[in-house]
Design a protein around this motif. Sequence first.
Motif, PDB file in Angstrom:
ATOM      1  N   VAL A  82       0.855  -1.194   0.000  1.00 24.34           N
ATOM      2  CA  VAL A  82       0.000   0.000   0.000  1.00 24.34           C
ATOM      3  C   VAL A  82       0.888   1.240   0.000  1.00 24.34           C
ATOM      4  O   VAL A  82       1.721   1.416   0.891  1.00 24.34           O
ATOM      5  CB  VAL A  82      -0.925   0.006   1.228  1.00 24.34           C
ATOM      6  CG1 VAL A  82      -1.783   1.271   1.241  1.00 24.34           C
ATOM      7  CG2 VAL A  82      -1.795  -1.245   1.251  1.00 24.34           C
ATOM      8  N   THR A  95      -8.040   6.224   0.682  1.00 23.02           N
ATOM      9  CA  THR A  95      -9.398   5.845   1.069  1.00 23.02           C
ATOM     10  C   THR A  95     -10.106   5.089  -0.049  1.00 23.02           C
ATOM     11  O   THR A  95     -10.800   4.089   0.191  1.00 23.02           O
ATOM     12  CB  THR A  95     -10.201   7.091   1.462  1.00 23.02           C
ATOM     13  OG1 THR A  95      -9.572   7.721   2.587  1.00 23.02           O
ATOM     14  CG2 THR A  95     -11.634   6.729   1.836  1.00 23.02           C
ATOM     15  N   MET A  98      -8.718   1.531  -0.086  1.00 23.64           N
ATOM     16  CA  MET A  98      -9.194   0.745   1.050  1.00 23.64           C
ATOM     17  C   MET A  98     -10.675   0.376   0.873  1.00 23.64           C
ATOM     18  O   MET A  98     -11.096  -0.733   1.214  1.00 23.64           O
ATOM     19  CB  MET A  98      -8.998   1.521   2.348  1.00 23.64           C
ATOM     20  CG  MET A  98      -7.546   1.749   2.743  1.00 23.64           C
ATOM     21  SD  MET A  98      -6.671   0.221   3.194  1.00 23.64           S
ATOM     22  CE  MET A  98      -5.784  -0.115   1.658  1.00 23.64           C
ATOM     23  N   GLN A 101     -10.832  -2.312  -1.837  1.00 20.18           N
ATOM     24  CA  GLN A 101     -10.211  -3.560  -1.389  1.00 20.18           C
ATOM     25  C   GLN A 101     -11.105  -4.312  -0.410  1.00 20.18           C
ATOM     26  O   GLN A 101     -11.309  -5.532  -0.542  1.00 20.18           O
ATOM     27  CB  GLN A 101      -8.852  -3.271  -0.755  1.00 20.18           C
ATOM     28  CG  GLN A 101      -8.070  -4.506  -0.395  1.00 20.18           C
ATOM     29  CD  GLN A 101      -6.705  -4.174   0.142  1.00 20.18           C
ATOM     30  OE1 GLN A 101      -6.598  -3.606   1.217  1.00 20.18           O
ATOM     31  NE2 GLN A 101      -5.663  -4.512  -0.603  1.00 20.18           N
ATOM     32  N   TYR A 123      -4.370   3.284   9.929  1.00 19.29           N
ATOM     33  CA  TYR A 123      -5.387   2.281   9.631  1.00 19.29           C
ATOM     34  C   TYR A 123      -6.563   2.171  10.593  1.00 19.29           C
ATOM     35  O   TYR A 123      -7.567   1.545  10.245  1.00 19.29           O
ATOM     36  CB  TYR A 123      -4.710   0.926   9.442  1.00 19.29           C
ATOM     37  CG  TYR A 123      -3.853   0.927   8.196  1.00 19.29           C
ATOM     38  CD1 TYR A 123      -4.436   0.773   6.944  1.00 19.29           C
ATOM     39  CD2 TYR A 123      -2.486   1.140   8.264  1.00 19.29           C
ATOM     40  CE1 TYR A 123      -3.669   0.814   5.792  1.00 19.29           C
ATOM     41  CE2 TYR A 123      -1.706   1.189   7.110  1.00 19.29           C
ATOM     42  CZ  TYR A 123      -2.307   1.023   5.879  1.00 19.29           C
ATOM     43  OH  TYR A 123      -1.548   1.077   4.734  1.00 19.29           O
ATOM     44  N   PHE A 126      -9.950   2.880   9.123  1.00 24.15           N
ATOM     45  CA  PHE A 126     -10.518   1.883   8.227  1.00 24.15           C
ATOM     46  C   PHE A 126     -10.963   0.630   8.981  1.00 24.15           C
ATOM     47  O   PHE A 126     -11.286  -0.386   8.369  1.00 24.15           O
ATOM     48  CB  PHE A 126      -9.513   1.518   7.140  1.00 24.15           C
ATOM     49  CG  PHE A 126      -9.036   2.711   6.343  1.00 24.15           C
ATOM     50  CD1 PHE A 126      -9.940   3.521   5.670  1.00 24.15           C
ATOM     51  CD2 PHE A 126      -7.686   3.028   6.295  1.00 24.15           C
ATOM     52  CE1 PHE A 126      -9.502   4.634   4.947  1.00 24.15           C
ATOM     53  CE2 PHE A 126      -7.245   4.134   5.581  1.00 24.15           C
ATOM     54  CZ  PHE A 126      -8.153   4.942   4.905  1.00 24.15           C
TER      55      PHE A 126
END
Length: 410
Positions: A82, A95, A98, A101, A123, A126
């Motif tokens: 990443v 963002t 994420m 994904q 993180y 998220f």
Amino acid sequence: MGHELRVLRAEEWDVWFRQLELAFGGAPEPAEGRELYRDLTEIDRSLAVWDGDDCVGSASAFSFRMAVPGGAVVPAAGVTMVGVAPTHRRRGVLTSMMRRQLDDVRAGGEPLAVLTASDPAIYPRFGYGIGAYGLSMEIDTTRVRVSVPPGADAVRMRLVDPLEALPACERVYAALVPGRPGMPARQPGWERQGLLDPVSERGGKAPLACVLAEGPDGEVLGYARYQVNPEWERKGSAGSVEVLQLDAVDPAAYAALWRYVCGIDLTWTVRAHRRPADDPVLHLVTDVRRSQLLLRDALHVRLVELGAALEARSYGVPVDVVLDVADEFCPWNGGRWRLSADASGVSCVRTGDPADLALSARDLAAVYLGGNSLLSLAAAGRVRELRPGALAVASRAFAGDVAPWLPHGF
């Protein structure tokens, strides 16, 4: 901003990987590591963000299987590679990756996502919580000895070529996986990671060495991979040993391996990183203060499908608790869930019953592998008890017998 987010194409890998290198400071990966990561990259799970012809964002995932409390080995997306170009920070690139994904992970049926973080502050937003910690140590072997249990003297140490010893080492590793939450079952190709030894990265250290610990009948009970750094001062040798991997299926063999690496001639310091937080070596060294311990985050966990994830693990005591979970980034997890577990099995389903505990998906992920306690999080104000007595029982249920451990990066 006109950015294009899409799945990587195989012919774009070099440009994509170079973007990742630039995002991490620009130093190129040694050729051996680059070749390995090219082979391991799952192209269909790799995302790229493009600004015209420029790749400005990268993210990928490995199809892992990871041990959870109780010994089950569960599908988990190993989030990796990443990076965002320094020219495109704070524009929503991360963002967007994420979001895409985690949607893809859910669609693929994986209940968990895990990652190692270059910056642990990134993180939590998220929904990732720190699920496992890693221990580093620097043992002063001029002052510290290793006390071994009965049977250690019968263990034979045998130096071997690391490549030739690979099958035996992998058998030891595989035997340990079910008993240690957080350990990934080795997927094809990943055994090569432990043999990486680029000359450009040695910094004066000797080539990678491997020692096997064998029982009386010649069976391999454990192994250690390490490198010696032969340094000298005016007053004499000042060498050190860097332990890269050390695993064993037998306590006597484990202690014998630590005694071996701490007793290598002309070395006075042993360094080891990525060890479990409850590493048994803490009970073998004669002076833990002179072992300079450092604990840091190792594995960040995300519950992608909350119900399936909680049903995949076992619990230390019977529990029947209603969890009110807040999850802004993956709203399908939000709401009240009844977790029931006893000797007959585990169930985690949606419910309209009053909640017993309230917490975020991030904090539920932090206790998932048993490496943190609900009581500790409650003391920090991150878990609220809504029914008296529910917190203590749930905390005991989520607790693990051993600390979770991630033995290698990805």
